[in-house]
Write an enzyme that holds these catalytic residues in place. Structure first.
Site, short mmCIF file in Angstrom:
data_model
loop_
_atom_site.label_atom_id
_atom_site.label_comp_id
_atom_site.label_asym_id
_atom_site.label_seq_id
_atom_site.Cartn_x
_atom_site.Cartn_y
_atom_site.Cartn_z
CE1 TYR A 1 -4.29 -1.93 4.88
CE2 TYR A 1 -3.68 0.38 4.35
CZ TYR A 1 -3.99 -1.08 4.15
OH TYR A 1 -4.15 -1.24 2.83
CB SER B 1 -0.80 0.08 1.35
OG SER B 1 -1.47 1.31 1.42
N1 LIG Z 1 -8.55 -0.13 -1.73
C1 LIG Z 1 -7.39 0.29 -1.56
O1 LIG Z 1 -7.59 1.65 -1.81
C2 LIG Z 1 -6.18 -0.07 -1.10
C3 LIG Z 1 -5.13 0.50 -1.27
C4 LIG Z 1 -3.73 0.22 -0.87
C5 LIG Z 1 -3.83 -1.30 -0.73
N2 LIG Z 1 -4.77 -2.16 -0.46
C6 LIG Z 1 -4.75 -3.45 -0.37
O2 LIG Z 1 -5.31 -4.22 -1.40
C7 LIG Z 1 -5.59 -5.64 -1.08
C8 LIG Z 1 -6.97 -5.86 -1.50
O3 LIG Z 1 -7.97 -4.91 -0.81
P1 LIG Z 1 -9.37 -4.22 -1.35
O4 LIG Z 1 -9.13 -2.67 -1.10
O5 LIG Z 1 -9.92 -5.07 -2.89
O6 LIG Z 1 -10.23 -4.69 -0.14
P2 LIG Z 1 -11.61 -5.86 -0.09
O7 LIG Z 1 -11.90 -5.80 1.19
O8 LIG Z 1 -12.62 -5.81 -1.16
O9 LIG Z 1 -10.49 -7.08 -0.41
C9 LIG Z 1 -9.82 -8.05 0.30
C10 LIG Z 1 -10.35 -9.32 0.35
O10 LIG Z 1 -9.52 -10.21 1.28
C11 LIG Z 1 -10.58 -11.28 1.78
N3 LIG Z 1 -9.73 -11.51 2.86
C12 LIG Z 1 -9.85 -10.85 4.14
N4 LIG Z 1 -9.16 -11.65 5.07
C13 LIG Z 1 -8.90 -12.95 4.31
C14 LIG Z 1 -8.30 -14.22 4.80
N5 LIG Z 1 -8.06 -14.47 5.95
N6 LIG Z 1 -8.31 -15.23 3.80
C15 LIG Z 1 -8.57 -15.10 2.62
N7 LIG Z 1 -8.99 -13.91 1.97
C16 LIG Z 1 -9.07 -12.83 3.03
C17 LIG Z 1 -11.66 -10.21 2.04
O11 LIG Z 1 -12.66 -11.36 2.19
C18 LIG Z 1 -11.68 -9.65 0.53
O12 LIG Z 1 -12.43 -10.55 -0.12
C19 LIG Z 1 -5.51 -5.60 0.48
O13 LIG Z 1 -4.42 -5.92 0.76
C20 LIG Z 1 -5.45 -4.05 0.73
O14 LIG Z 1 -4.91 -3.69 1.96
C21 LIG Z 1 -6.12 -1.70 -0.80
#
Ligand SMILES: NC(=O)c1ccc[n+]([C@@H]2O[C@H](COP(=O)([O-])OP(=O)(O)OC[C@H]3O[C@@H](n4cnc5c(N)ncnc54)[C@H](O)[C@@H]3O)[C@@H](O)[C@H]2O)c1
Length: 270
Positions: A167, A154
């Site tokens: 985080y 991130s």
């Molecule tokens: N959306 C953003 O702006 C953003 C920015 C930087 C980083 N991220 C990172 O991107 C990644 C995806 O996030 P997102 O924004 O799509 O969120 P999201 O919540 O849509 O996706 C995360 C997914 O991970 C799954 N998950 C959580 N714990 C789990 C586990 N123990 N085992 C298996 N699956 C699990 C959740 O059920 C969900 O489907 C994450 O690592 C998040 O930290 C997101």
């Protein structure tokens, strides 16, 4: 040149393919020809994403696993190889996110941050979101002499963001682990890189960015104000980097890198 971004010989496992960013990354790998295993805990969402890939002409299947359970990851690893006829060669670690209890409220006190919440965030993002899956899927890649691991870190792992201390620290550790493992496995044929998204509205952060009426929260507005492109990212804007890092032809000499996809967020210092 034409084959640079083709993944027809790859089997891609996307942990957290049930989510918004992981799901899009799974679709992009499918569109480039990889057989895609969508992995997560929510069968309904995982199956829907796999169907989207197959409806578009790709090959995909949902496999249930929890990123924090070595047993379930190993069972998925075996089931994926049976289904695809070859072991996983591309691993996307997209399970992750923040926990509200690990966020310091406005005017809150860092000294009162609950340790349990801190540990949960480290477990999810560093252990389940990078470490365990790399250990479990990595050996097959080493044995095959080819593989690409893409960790989702991130922007907050590069520039620590206010309030989300656990985080930010956990994602920083993901970047560090990415570099460490890239060096450790550099001569095995397994490459390890990270993508650091800036701000992409998704389930886990929507409430932080938008009010119920769709307007920006104060924090959402601050983020837009700090982003040179003046907008949030769209999940499909991760597709190019995902395919490039997955491709053994396009990124064969790239390992240990952290690719920021952030509309210029990290370039702004004030
Ligand atoms: N959306 C953003 O702006 C953003 C920015 C930087 C980083 N991220 C990172 O991107 C990644 C995806 O996030 P997102 O924004 O799509 O969120 P999201 O919540 O849509 O996706 C995360 C997914 O991970 C799954 N998950 C959580 N714990 C789990 C586990 N123990 N085992 C298996 N699956 C699990 C959740 O059920 C969900 O489907 C994450 O690592 C998040 O930290 C997101």
């Amino acid at each position: 040149m034409n084959n640079l971004f083709e993944l027809k010989s790859d089997v891609a496992a996307v942990i957290g393919g049930t989510g918004e960013l992981g799901g899009l990354m799974a679709e992009s790998l499918g569109s480039a020809g990889a057989k895609v295993a969508v992995i997560g805990r929510n069968a309904e969402r995982g199956e829907a994403r796999a169907k989207k890939i197959t409806d578009a002409g790709g090959e995909a299947k949902f496999f249930a696993a929890d990123g924090l359970s070595a047993e379930s990851l190993d069972a998925a690893r075996v089931a994926i190889a049976d289904w695809a006829g070859a072991p996983t060669s591309v691993l996307v670690n997209a399970a992750g996110g923040n926990r509200p209890e690990a966020t310091i409220p406005p005017g809150g006190d860092f000294c009162k941050l609950p340790l349990d919440a801190w540990r949960d965030v480290f477990d999810l993002n560093l252990v389940g979101g990078a470490l365990l899956p790399s250990q479990i899927f990595g050996q097959d890649m080493i044995d095959a002499g080819v593989g690409s691991i893409i960790n989702i870190a991130s922007m907050s792992g590069i520039i620590p963001l206010s309030r989300v201390v656990a985080y930010s620290a956990a994602k920083s550790a993901v970047i560090n682990l990415t570099m460490w493992l890239a060096r450790e496995w550099a001569t095995t044929g397994v490459r390890v890189n990270a993508i650091s998204p800036g701000f992409f509205p998704a389930e886990q952060n929507r409430k932080l960015l938008f009010n119920d009426d769709g307007s920006y929260t104060e924090r959402g507005g601050q983020i837009i104000g700090h982003t040179p492109m003046g907008r949030f990212g769209k999940p499909e804007e991760l597709a190019g980097a995902t395919i490039w890092l997955a491709s053994r032809n396009a990124s064969s000499f790239v390992t240990g890198q952290n690719i920021a996809i952030d509309g210029g967020f990290a370039s702004v210092t004030i």
